[in-house]
Design a protein around this motif. Structure first.
Motif, PDB file in Angstrom:
ATOM      1  N   THR A 100      -8.938  12.005   0.499  1.00  0.00           N
ATOM      2  CA  THR A 100      -7.793  11.142   0.039  1.00  0.00           C
ATOM      3  C   THR A 100      -8.394  10.093  -0.718  1.00  0.00           C
ATOM      4  N   PHE A 157       0.767  -1.226  -0.111  1.00  0.00           N
ATOM      5  CA  PHE A 157      -0.085  -0.001  -0.183  1.00  0.00           C
ATOM      6  C   PHE A 157       0.753   1.156  -0.079  1.00  0.00           C
ATOM      7  N   SER A 165     -10.182  10.277   6.621  1.00  0.00           N
ATOM      8  CA  SER A 165      -9.581  10.003   5.430  1.00  0.00           C
ATOM      9  C   SER A 165     -10.198  10.888   4.295  1.00  0.00           C
ATOM     10  N   ASP A 169      -9.154   3.175  -2.685  1.00  0.00           N
ATOM     11  CA  ASP A 169      -8.111   2.084  -3.019  1.00  0.00           C
ATOM     12  C   ASP A 169      -8.116   0.907  -2.269  1.00  0.00           C
ATOM     13  N   CYS A 170      -8.908   1.097  -1.067  1.00  0.00           N
ATOM     14  CA  CYS A 170      -9.321  -0.233  -0.112  1.00  0.00           C
ATOM     15  C   CYS A 170     -10.564  -1.031  -0.780  1.00  0.00           C
ATOM     16  N   LEU A 198      -0.625   6.921   7.339  1.00  0.00           N
ATOM     17  CA  LEU A 198      -1.019   5.508   7.588  1.00  0.00           C
ATOM     18  C   LEU A 198       0.176   4.873   8.449  1.00  0.00           C
ATOM     19  N   GLN A 251     -13.002   0.872   8.711  1.00  0.00           N
ATOM     20  CA  GLN A 251     -13.289   2.149   7.918  1.00  0.00           C
ATOM     21  C   GLN A 251     -14.806   2.263   8.561  1.00  0.00           C
ATOM     22  N   PHE A 288      -8.047   6.781  -0.105  1.00  0.00           N
ATOM     23  CA  PHE A 288      -7.796   5.619   0.632  1.00  0.00           C
ATOM     24  C   PHE A 288      -9.020   4.803   0.691  1.00  0.00           C
ATOM     25  N   SER A 289     -10.169   5.250   0.977  1.00  0.00           N
ATOM     26  CA  SER A 289     -11.436   4.672   0.791  1.00  0.00           C
ATOM     27  C   SER A 289     -11.370   3.707  -0.648  1.00  0.00           C
ATOM     28  N   TYR A 349      -0.334   7.213   2.750  1.00  0.00           N
ATOM     29  CA  TYR A 349      -1.682   8.424   2.682  1.00  0.00           C
ATOM     30  C   TYR A 349      -1.477   9.177   4.004  1.00  0.00           C
TER      31      TYR A 349
END
Length: 210
Positions: free
Chosen positions: A140, A48, A137, A145-146, A62, A76, A142-143, A51
């Motif tokens: 970004t 990963f 987050s 990408d997850c 992160l 999350q 991040f969500s 972030y």
């Protein structure tokens, strides 16, 4: 006499025989879960990127959410708008406890959400969750990408120096099995009292999100 349906009353010997029969099935399930856990420990991992989130006291990466630990459990929390909070995520977070026990296994905990940090901070204070680290987050990728897709997810991360890797994710019923109050309820005769459960006729049940 109670109007709610109850299990039949039987002699102690009959109850012991029925309990022993159930124990066989429980042990089979336990061994199956052990095999799954062994398979989980053999999963590959994916790197990963870095972030930068927003914590109550400023930016946090992160990597920094790990602290000095090598592993990180990251939940999350759904963002459902400026004036509402996800009931399921709230229920889950109420069950988060014994972070010191995780730390003894070299695991840090953090809750991240696309909610603005001001909204998260206010809710954390209202709910008395000062012991649960959190960050926003928002702004970004991040969500995305997850692969959360506006939902909730628990991810497990491992770091090697400053390099961060994701090793596991789970959602839905996978998150459900982590809940103390829910799983203790599963041991009770009436279960969770939700309408999806396979229960005898007359057992108290209601819609899960009713």
């Amino acid at each position: 006499m109670s109007e709610t349906a109850m299990p039949p009353v039987v002699p102690a010997e009959e109850w012991a025989a029925a309990r022993a029969e159930l124990l066989v099935a429980e042990k089979e399930a336990t061994r199956a879960l052990d095999r799954i856990a062994a398979q989980r420990r053999r999963l590959p991992m994916v790197r990963f990127g870095e972030y930068t989130f927003t914590a109550a006291d400023g930016p946090v990466t992160l990597r920094e959410l790990f602290g000095e630990h090598r592993q990180l459990a990251l939940y999350q929390f759904m963002n459902v708008g400026p004036d509402a909070f996800c009931g399921g995520c709230t229920y889950f977070t109420k069950n988060v406890a014994n972070l010191a026990g995780l730390a003894r296994n070299d695991i840090a905990w953090a809750t991240v959400s696309d909610m603005p940090i001001e909204q998260m901070a206010g809710y954390w204070k209202e709910m008395g969750w000062e012991h649960i680290p959190f960050a926003s987050s928002a702004g970004t990728t991040f969500s995305a990408d997850c692969g959360v897709g506006g939902g909730f997810l628990l991810s497990m991360f491992l770091r090697d120096g400053d390099n961060v890797f994701r090793t596991y994710t789970t959602g839905q019923r996978g998150v459900d099995r982590l809940l103390f109050s829910t799983n203790v309820s599963d041991l009770a005769v009436y279960g969770r009292q939700e309408e999806w459960e396979d229960s005898p006729a007359g057992w108290p049940q209601a819609p899960t999100y009713g």
